[in-house]
Design a protein around this motif. Structure first.
Motif, PDB file in Angstrom:
ATOM      1  N   LYS A 124      54.001  10.808 -79.703  1.00 35.93           N
ATOM      2  CA  LYS A 124      54.588  10.924 -81.041  1.00 35.93           C
ATOM      3  C   LYS A 124      53.586  10.460 -82.098  1.00 35.93           C
ATOM      4  O   LYS A 124      52.687   9.674 -81.821  1.00 35.93           O
ATOM      5  CB  LYS A 124      55.872  10.094 -81.128  1.00 35.93           C
ATOM      6  N   GLN A 125      53.801  10.934 -83.321  1.00 36.28           N
ATOM      7  CA  GLN A 125      52.882  10.599 -84.405  1.00 36.28           C
ATOM      8  C   GLN A 125      53.115   9.156 -84.863  1.00 36.28           C
ATOM      9  O   GLN A 125      54.236   8.774 -85.189  1.00 36.28           O
ATOM     10  CB  GLN A 125      53.078  11.559 -85.581  1.00 36.28           C
ATOM     11  N   ILE A 126      52.032   8.378 -84.889  1.00 35.07           N
ATOM     12  CA  ILE A 126      52.121   6.970 -85.280  1.00 35.07           C
ATOM     13  C   ILE A 126      52.143   6.867 -86.799  1.00 35.07           C
ATOM     14  O   ILE A 126      51.392   7.542 -87.503  1.00 35.07           O
ATOM     15  CB  ILE A 126      50.929   6.178 -84.711  1.00 35.07           C
ATOM     16  N   ASN A 127      53.006   5.990 -87.277  1.00 34.35           N
ATOM     17  CA  ASN A 127      53.140   5.774 -88.720  1.00 34.35           C
ATOM     18  C   ASN A 127      52.568   4.445 -89.170  1.00 34.35           C
ATOM     19  O   ASN A 127      52.105   4.305 -90.292  1.00 34.35           O
ATOM     20  CB  ASN A 127      54.614   5.845 -89.101  1.00 34.35           C
ATOM     21  N   SER A 128      52.592   3.441 -88.286  1.00 30.93           N
ATOM     22  CA  SER A 128      52.069   2.127 -88.652  1.00 30.93           C
ATOM     23  C   SER A 128      51.872   1.298 -87.407  1.00 30.93           C
ATOM     24  O   SER A 128      52.472   1.572 -86.363  1.00 30.93           O
ATOM     25  CB  SER A 128      53.021   1.394 -89.611  1.00 30.93           C
ATOM     26  N   VAL A 129      51.018   0.278 -87.499  1.00 30.46           N
ATOM     27  CA  VAL A 129      50.874  -0.697 -86.434  1.00 30.46           C
ATOM     28  C   VAL A 129      50.683  -2.055 -87.087  1.00 30.46           C
ATOM     29  O   VAL A 129      49.982  -2.189 -88.097  1.00 30.46           O
ATOM     30  CB  VAL A 129      49.687  -0.350 -85.499  1.00 30.46           C
ATOM     31  N   SER A 130      51.352  -3.043 -86.534  1.00 29.15           N
ATOM     32  CA  SER A 130      51.268  -4.384 -87.107  1.00 29.15           C
ATOM     33  C   SER A 130      51.440  -5.397 -85.993  1.00 29.15           C
ATOM     34  O   SER A 130      51.749  -5.037 -84.850  1.00 29.15           O
ATOM     35  CB  SER A 130      52.326  -4.591 -88.192  1.00 29.15           C
ATOM     36  N   SER A 131      51.228  -6.668 -86.326  1.00 22.27           N
ATOM     37  CA  SER A 131      51.392  -7.724 -85.331  1.00 22.27           C
ATOM     38  C   SER A 131      52.226  -8.846 -85.920  1.00 22.27           C
ATOM     39  O   SER A 131      52.146  -9.124 -87.116  1.00 22.27           O
ATOM     40  CB  SER A 131      50.038  -8.267 -84.872  1.00 22.27           C
ATOM     41  N   SER A 132      53.025  -9.484 -85.063  1.00 19.10           N
ATOM     42  CA  SER A 132      53.856 -10.593 -85.494  1.00 19.10           C
ATOM     43  C   SER A 132      54.343 -11.335 -84.264  1.00 19.10           C
ATOM     44  O   SER A 132      54.555 -10.726 -83.207  1.00 19.10           O
ATOM     45  CB  SER A 132      55.048 -10.088 -86.306  1.00 19.10           C
ATOM     46  N   ASP A 133      54.494 -12.640 -84.392  1.00 23.31           N
ATOM     47  CA  ASP A 133      55.023 -13.436 -83.287  1.00 23.31           C
ATOM     48  C   ASP A 133      56.538 -13.281 -83.279  1.00 23.31           C
ATOM     49  O   ASP A 133      57.272 -14.047 -83.918  1.00 23.31           O
ATOM     50  CB  ASP A 133      54.613 -14.899 -83.457  1.00 23.31           C
ATOM     51  N   LEU A 134      57.010 -12.303 -82.552  1.00 20.22           N
ATOM     52  CA  LEU A 134      58.429 -11.959 -82.588  1.00 20.22           C
ATOM     53  C   LEU A 134      59.299 -12.928 -81.804  1.00 20.22           C
ATOM     54  O   LEU A 134      60.470 -13.122 -82.133  1.00 20.22           O
ATOM     55  CB  LEU A 134      58.625 -10.542 -82.039  1.00 20.22           C
ATOM     56  N   ASP A 135      58.768 -13.514 -80.734  1.00 20.07           N
ATOM     57  CA  ASP A 135      59.598 -14.358 -79.882  1.00 20.07           C
ATOM     58  C   ASP A 135      59.252 -15.832 -79.983  1.00 20.07           C
ATOM     59  O   ASP A 135      59.763 -16.658 -79.230  1.00 20.07           O
ATOM     60  CB  ASP A 135      59.488 -13.909 -78.425  1.00 20.07           C
ATOM     61  N   GLY A 136      58.355 -16.196 -80.935  1.00 17.59           N
ATOM     62  CA  GLY A 136      58.063 -17.599 -81.173  1.00 17.59           C
ATOM     63  C   GLY A 136      57.295 -18.286 -80.071  1.00 17.59           C
ATOM     64  O   GLY A 136      57.388 -19.505 -79.924  1.00 17.59           O
ATOM     65  N   ASP A 137      56.500 -17.538 -79.285  1.00 15.27           N
ATOM     66  CA  ASP A 137      55.727 -18.152 -78.200  1.00 15.27           C
ATOM     67  C   ASP A 137      54.290 -18.443 -78.607  1.00 15.27           C
ATOM     68  O   ASP A 137      53.441 -18.699 -77.751  1.00 15.27           O
ATOM     69  CB  ASP A 137      55.743 -17.256 -76.959  1.00 15.27           C
ATOM     70  N   LYS A 138      53.983 -18.416 -79.907  1.00 11.69           N
ATOM     71  CA  LYS A 138      52.662 -18.687 -80.475  1.00 11.69           C
ATOM     72  C   LYS A 138      51.649 -17.598 -80.155  1.00 11.69           C
ATOM     73  O   LYS A 138      50.451 -17.768 -80.356  1.00 11.69           O
ATOM     74  CB  LYS A 138      52.099 -20.042 -79.980  1.00 11.69           C
ATOM     75  N   SER A 139      52.126 -16.465 -79.650  1.00 13.96           N
ATOM     76  CA  SER A 139      51.254 -15.329 -79.374  1.00 13.96           C
ATOM     77  C   SER A 139      51.835 -14.095 -80.053  1.00 13.96           C
ATOM     78  O   SER A 139      53.012 -13.761 -79.825  1.00 13.96           O
ATOM     79  CB  SER A 139      51.136 -15.084 -77.867  1.00 13.96           C
ATOM     80  N   PRO A 140      51.065 -13.427 -80.892  1.00 16.32           N
ATOM     81  CA  PRO A 140      51.626 -12.277 -81.616  1.00 16.32           C
ATOM     82  C   PRO A 140      51.850 -11.080 -80.705  1.00 16.32           C
ATOM     83  O   PRO A 140      51.155 -10.900 -79.697  1.00 16.32           O
ATOM     84  CB  PRO A 140      50.556 -11.971 -82.670  1.00 16.32           C
ATOM     85  N   GLU A 141      52.842 -10.283 -81.058  1.00 18.86           N
ATOM     86  CA  GLU A 141      53.085  -9.011 -80.392  1.00 18.86           C
ATOM     87  C   GLU A 141      52.577  -7.875 -81.278  1.00 18.86           C
ATOM     88  O   GLU A 141      52.415  -8.039 -82.483  1.00 18.86           O
ATOM     89  CB  GLU A 141      54.572  -8.813 -80.096  1.00 18.86           C
ATOM     90  N   VAL A 142      52.356  -6.729 -80.648  1.00 19.57           N
ATOM     91  CA  VAL A 142      51.904  -5.532 -81.358  1.00 19.57           C
ATOM     92  C   VAL A 142      53.092  -4.600 -81.511  1.00 19.57           C
ATOM     93  O   VAL A 142      53.767  -4.256 -80.519  1.00 19.57           O
ATOM     94  CB  VAL A 142      50.778  -4.821 -80.578  1.00 19.57           C
ATOM     95  N   ILE A 143      53.378  -4.223 -82.752  1.00 21.51           N
ATOM     96  CA  ILE A 143      54.522  -3.354 -83.033  1.00 21.51           C
ATOM     97  C   ILE A 143      53.988  -2.019 -83.525  1.00 21.51           C
ATOM     98  O   ILE A 143      53.247  -1.955 -84.518  1.00 21.51           O
ATOM     99  CB  ILE A 143      55.465  -3.957 -84.090  1.00 21.51           C
ATOM    100  N   VAL A 144      54.327  -0.960 -82.832  1.00 14.86           N
ATOM    101  CA  VAL A 144      53.888   0.392 -83.177  1.00 14.86           C
ATOM    102  C   VAL A 144      55.080   1.157 -83.727  1.00 14.86           C
ATOM    103  O   VAL A 144      56.120   1.270 -83.058  1.00 14.86           O
ATOM    104  CB  VAL A 144      53.307   1.121 -81.951  1.00 14.86           C
ATOM    105  N   GLY A 145      54.958   1.644 -84.966  1.00 16.68           N
ATOM    106  CA  GLY A 145      56.032   2.412 -85.584  1.00 16.68           C
ATOM    107  C   GLY A 145      55.690   3.892 -85.597  1.00 16.68           C
ATOM    108  O   GLY A 145      54.531   4.279 -85.799  1.00 16.68           O
ATOM    109  N   PHE A 146      56.696   4.743 -85.370  1.00 16.53           N
ATOM    110  CA  PHE A 146      56.497   6.186 -85.310  1.00 16.53           C
ATOM    111  C   PHE A 146      57.247   6.867 -86.447  1.00 16.53           C
ATOM    112  O   PHE A 146      58.226   6.333 -86.973  1.00 16.53           O
ATOM    113  CB  PHE A 146      56.976   6.730 -83.956  1.00 16.53           C
ATOM    114  N   LYS A 147      56.795   8.056 -86.772  1.00 16.70           N
ATOM    115  CA  LYS A 147      57.378   8.754 -87.915  1.00 16.70           C
ATOM    116  C   LYS A 147      58.774   9.304 -87.629  1.00 16.70           C
ATOM    117  O   LYS A 147      59.451   9.758 -88.542  1.00 16.70           O
ATOM    118  CB  LYS A 147      56.451   9.886 -88.348  1.00 16.70           C
TER     119      LYS A 147
END
Length: 565
Positions: A124-147
């Protein structure tokens, strides 16, 4: 005043006239700059090599990814098929990574040396990619958003963290995640929301099959819809944080002419400005614990609103150019945030500002600086690159410009000049304060000559303060003696006090002392004129003359009598 004194004054005045006064530097001047070989598609700043100094990563329109120090030294380069988009520097403890995607639907994670750690391909076509510590484990996750309105989450080890959320069935421009807990609260446990994470604010802005859905929807991490608000125009920017200091998260959005604030229960307020909004900044500019919102428009106006949506300034501030970037930060290091506005002529083809300029506004709307950029503006970053306590500005496009913040030097010069004025006015305590502040700033700047000048003037101010105190004592003593009727003693004290007041430049006391000298002199008794000593000659002359006349008369009569006889 004798001729010698007049000549000395004339010489001093002529010296002052020929000595040039140092001009203040511009608030921002270029410290480093270097040309990037090709057109810049995306850029990001971060400390890649862990040396405590920021570096810059840029992607070119030829697909090359390059990392530089801010002085222009190449750290590494890597070639890809297509340009990197959505560049960001991700940090996990001491490790640094570069995250991006491209228009061939690949997501890449690069280590701090420029080596590929992994990549993911999506159908699928990617619209955005970002990182954030979603679960509070001090390690960021990679979030890929699609159109198509879905998104997927992965760990930094490439493991899928959660299945794709297929329940978002609308078209999205960007997928936003909040670093709210990390920036606003000391620990994850103190995060005040019922849900631990604000995983996504989804803002549609992609037209497909003739449909557009710009509504604003909030979901919790499980996919449960918390609320949806009808929105007419696509959102250009979003901010999440505790705006009104109530311990809960609010969100600010900009869409077309609308600036809106939302809470967990829905919309809090909405304002309509004169033209399209592309950027706004959030910060506590008046230090009341609540955050204000600065907004720039394409018609070249800057607005400031408080946490409840009310205008702070009586009138918006004009810049006369298309505003594309607004941020709030403390550029003058006085503890109160200022407002940075970047504007210019927007180029749709290059997606950047031509003939760029950035401004700094104070809390009350005063324009503190205006800095022209010798080139376009693609991205702007704000950071203290030399650890002097003052925020610098980095502008990226085909060039990378590092603008040094000179407010420290400007304030050092202003404190020094104010100290000189106060010293001439015999305001010694205030003068000492100003020279002390100036010395501290020049010491921070490493300007040893300026520090010596401050120390010399400090010594003079302290000496003159002591002399002035001595003169005041003499003046008071003279007043006391005058009241007792001891006019001569009073006059002597006044004259000595006057000499010191004249030396230290205390003109007010000099005038007062002159008046009392005149008054005291008039009270002194005039001295009786001394009688001249009697001159015996002056007395004998008329006596002898009288004797001679009498003798002549007697002789004449005696001779006449003898002739008759």
């Amino acid at each position: 005043m004798n001729m010698k004194q007049r000549l000395c004054i004339l010489v001093s005045i002529s010296f002052l006239l020929v000595v040039p006064v140092s001009a203040e530097p511009e608030p921002f001047t270029i410290k480093h700059y270097f040309r990037h070989d090709y057109g810049t598609v995306s850029s990001s700043l971060g400390d890649l090599n862990g040396d405590g100094v920021y570096d810059v990563v840029l992607s070119t329109d030829t697909g090359e990814l390059r990392a530089y120090t801010l002085s222009g030294i190449t750290l590494w380069s890597n070639m890809f098929d297509t340009p990197a988009r959505g560049l960001s520097v991700v940090r996990k403890g001491a490790e640094r990574y570069v995250l991006f995607y491209n228009n061939k639907n690949f997501v890449y994670l690069i280590d701090s040396s420029g080596n590929e750690k992994w990549h993911l391909y999506f159908t699928k076509q990617i619209n955005s990619v970002s990182s954030s510590d979603l679960d509070g484990d001090k390690s960021p996750e990679v979030i890929v958003g699609f159109k198509d309105g879905t998104f997927a989450v992965y760990t930094l080890n490439k493991t899928q963290w959660r299945n794709e959320n297929d329940f978002y069935r609308f078209y999205v421009l960007r997928l936003y995640t909040a670093e709210f807990a990390a920036s606003e609260y000391e620990s994850w446990d103190s995060y005040p929301l019922g849900v631990k994470i604000d995983l996504s604010w989804i803002f549609p802005d992609v037209i497909a099959a003739g449909e557009r859905n710009p509504n604003i929807t909030l979901y919790d991490p499980t996919g449960k819809k918390m609320w949806e608000i009808e929105n007419v125009y696509p959102v250009e920017q979003v901010y999440s944080g505790d705006i009104n200091n109530d311990g809960k998260m609010e969100v600010i959005t900009a869409s077309y002419k609308y600036l809106q604030a939302f809470g967990l229960e829905g919309r809090l307020w909405r304002n309509i400005v004169d033209s399209y909004i592309y950027s706004f900044g959030v910060g506590d500019v008046n230090k009341d614990g609540k955050k204000e919102v600065a907004v720039g428009t394409v018609d070249g106006w800057v607005y400031l609103y408080d946490s409840k949506g009310y205008e702070v300034w009586d009138d918006p501030q004009p810049v006369g150019k298309d505003v594309r970037y607004v941020n709030i930060d403390d550029f003058t290091a006085d503890g109160t945030p200022d407002i940075l506005v970047a504007a210019g002529n927007w180029s749709s083809s290059k997606q950047e500002i031509d003939d760029g300029v950035f401004y700094i506004f104070s809390t009350n709307g005063e324009k503190l600086s205006e800095t022209k950029v010798n080139g376009p503006i693609k991205t702007i970053s704000i950071m203290d690159i030399d650890s002097d306590g003052y925020k610098d500005v980095i502008v990226c496009s085909n060039y990378v410009y590092v603008y040094k913040n000179n407010f420290l030097q400007i304030f050092a010069m202003r404190h020094y000049a104010e100290g000189e004025k106060l010293l001439l006015r015999a305001q010694f305590d205030q003068s000492i304060d100003e020279f002390t502040k100036s010395k501290e700033m020049y010491t921070k700047l490493g300007d040893t000559e300026a520090v010596k000048r401050c120390e010399k003037n400090l010594k003079t101010a302290i000496e003159y303060k002591a002399l002035n105190a001595q003169a005041l004592e003499l003046f008071a003593k003279g007043n006391s003696e005058l009241n007792k009727g001891n006019y001569q003693t009073a006059l002597d004290n006044f004259n000595e006090a006057r000499r010191i007041f004249e030396k230290v430049g205390n003109k007010a006391m000099l005038a007062t002392t002159d008046a009392l000298i005149s008054e005291t002199s008039s009270k002194l008794q005039p001295v009786a004129p001394q009688q001249l000593p009697v001159n015996i000659t002056l007395i004998l002359i008329p006596v002898l003359a009288l004797v001679a006349v009498v003798g002549g008369v007697v002789g004449f009569l005696f001779i006449r009598r003898r002739r008759k006889s």
